[in-house]
Every structure is written in C-alpha cells, then in structure tokens.
Design an enzyme around this catalytic site. Structure first.
Site, short mmCIF file in Angstrom:
data_model
loop_
_atom_site.label_atom_id
_atom_site.label_comp_id
_atom_site.label_asym_id
_atom_site.label_seq_id
_atom_site.Cartn_x
_atom_site.Cartn_y
_atom_site.Cartn_z
CG HIS A 1 45.72 28.37 43.32
ND1 HIS A 1 44.97 29.53 43.38
CD2 HIS A 1 46.71 28.62 42.43
CE1 HIS A 1 45.50 30.43 42.57
NE2 HIS A 1 46.55 29.90 41.98
CB SER B 234 46.35 32.15 39.53
OG SER B 234 47.15 32.33 40.68
CG ASP C 255 43.13 28.96 46.10
OD1 ASP C 255 44.25 29.35 46.47
OD2 ASP C 255 42.59 29.38 45.06
#
Length: 322
Positions: free
Chosen positions: A291, A167, A261
C-alpha cells in the site's frame, strides 16, 4: 507459487524499521502528518510540467484550496483536455497537496490531462462527511466552470471529467461518484481508484494476511477510521463504505490493488460489485507491491510506481479517446 514482495518495497520496510519510525497508529495526528510528509515529499526532485496553479473556491462550508496541473504540451480552446479531479490519500487525516504533488504531476504528463488536486478538510478536525462534501463541491464547481477562473487557455473539456484518488482518496472519489449519481450531477466519465478503502470492516483475508509488516497495518486502518468517523454507525453509511452502496449507474472504473495490502480484498470486492451492477471495470493488479507505493515516485528506483502511472494514464487516455 506465492508472489514475493518486490525488493524495492522490502528495502523500504527494512529502512523504516532501522530508522525506528513508529507505526502511524502510535503517533499523534500531527506527528503522523509529519511522518507522511517526510516519506512522500522529495527534497531534490520535482517532475517538470506545463503549468501549476493554486486556486481557491468558496465551498458550502468554507474555502477549498486546489492545485491545477496542466501537462507539458498543454491544452487549447480548440482542443480541450480531459480533467481528473484527484483526491489525495492519507487515511482522511494525513496527506495534503504536497504529499501527492509528484503523483499529480506524473498523471497529468502521462495522461495528457489536466489534474485538479483537491485540498479537502481533514479528519479529525472535520470528520465524515466533511471531506467528501468538499470533494463533491470541487467536482461540481469544475463542471460548472471548466476554465477554473484562470482563462480559457486552461482548455478543460467540461464533458470529460473523471474522479480519482489513492487509498482514502479512492474512497472519496467513489463517494463523489455516488453523490453525483444521487444528486443528479455532475456527469462523470470514470473512477480512477488506487488501492481504495471501501468498507468500515476488518474481516477480509487481506486484513489477516497483511495485518503487520507491510507499511500500512490493520491497527493503522482502525485508528484512521476512528479519526474519520464520529461514530461506528457512520461507517455503515454507503458514502463512507461504498461496498454497502447500490452501485448501479456509476461511471466505469479502474481499480488498482496490491498483493501486500490490508485493503487488497475490498478493492477487489468493489470491482466485483461494479461488474455485477453492469459497470465496466479494468483491474490493475500489483501482486508484489505494498500500500502507498504510488507516492514513491520521487525515488527513480521505484520503477513499479512509474509503471502504475503509465497503466493508470493509459486507462484515462483510452476512456477519453484523446
């Protein structure tokens, strides 16, 4: 036929809803940090590993804490290990060494490499570019001192250092690769990017399709970007939004994306841009995942998280030739 959400991800989303966990963007930064800790830190499981050592270095803007993970079979001076600088996710504002401890352990064991997890300064207390500069400083320091001041038995190969993260950590890893290229070092051999955030923009199809209901929401990302950047102008900087950068001469990359996501399409776009710039890319697609699933490793039911670790480790092993 459209891919369906994996049952494990669906169960997690139902549980969060039933527990009344508020969206991140509706929480204070302090509360969101606690929520993230609760979701990612196991209470009764810690993967065994050869050695874990906490170290501190003096960066250009103060002390940087790091945690060094050596795999169970360890490295030696005669046969040094590849190293992965790992930058944790959490939207530049959440996350820390603890939230990603189990992921770092799993990667070190699976890839047979030394993982150095970096506790960079977080936003909003330290906005862009402070977290990135900490990550770069840690990377440069490791390249200069591969024994980590712990003794030669750590066995790090100074000629084989990769950067990676999940991320926001993937964004930072890419930023470090850009800085290393633009500042003339250190030499990096790979980018390992797990569902990275690559552009301060919210106009992709995946931001529309996955705006709500799949753990990370569009509103969460808008809030996190606002905490990270002092002004919207900063979001146009290529070190903050790597999709806006010249990507020539960057290290080969592994890019993992998830179907459910909001960040899916910018990860794919980054892989496309790398290939167009002549940079080798391996794409890992998890179309049934949400995610953040890599940090669910503590739950043995999440076999997809373990599969992702295996896939990422395989790329590191293949690239290193170890």
């Amino acid at each position: 036929m459209a891919t369906e959400l994996h049952p494990q991800a669906e169960e997690l989303l139902h549980r969060l809803s039933a527990d009344g966990v508020p969206p991140l963007y509706r929480q204070s930064v302090a509360d969101a940090r606690e929520t993230f800790l609760d979701l990612t830190v196991p209470s009764d499981h810690s993967e065994p590993i050869g050695r874990v050592t906490d170290v501190e270095i003096e960066g250009p803007n103060g002390t940087i804490a790091m945690r060094v993970y050596e795999p169970e079979d360890g490295g030696t001076v005669e046969e040094p290990r590849p190293a992965l600088l790992f930058f944790h996710g959490g939207g530049w504002a959440l996350g820390d060494l603890e939230t990603h401890d189990i992921a770092a352990r799993a990667l070190a064991n699976a890839a047979g490499c030394v993982v150095v997890s970096v506790d960079y300064r977080r936003a909003p207390e330290a906005p862009f570019p402070a977290p990135l500069e900490d990550c770069y400083a840690a990377t440069a320091w490791l390249a200069d001192d591969p024994d980590l001041e712990l003794g030669e038995d750590v066995g790090i190969d100074a000629e084989w250092i990769a950067v990676g993260g999940d991320s926001a950590g993937g964004t930072l890893a890419t930023g470090v690769a850009l800085l290393a290229r633009d500042r003339g070092g250190p030499e990096l051999v790979r980018q390992l990017l797990v569902y990275p955030a690559m552009d301060h923009s919210f106009d992709t199809d995946s931001y529309t399709e996955n705006a709500n209901g799949y753990f990370l929401t569009r509103s969460d990302m808008e809030w996190l970007w606002d905490e990270y950047l002092e002004t919207d102008l900063d979001g146009r900087h290529p070190y903050a939004s790597p999709l806006r950068a010249d990507l020539a001469d960057l290290p080969p990359a592994t890019v993992l994306t998830c179907g459910f996501d909001p960040l899916r399409d910018e990860g794919r776009a980054y892989a496309d841009r790398l290939e167009a710039a002549g940079v080798p890319v391996n794409r890992l697609e998890y179309p049934d995942m949400i995610h953040g699933f890599l940090t669910m490793l503590a739950d043995p039911e999440w076999e997809r998280a373990r599969e992702a670790v295996s896939d990422l480790a395989s790329d590191l092993e293949t690239a290193s030739g170890k």
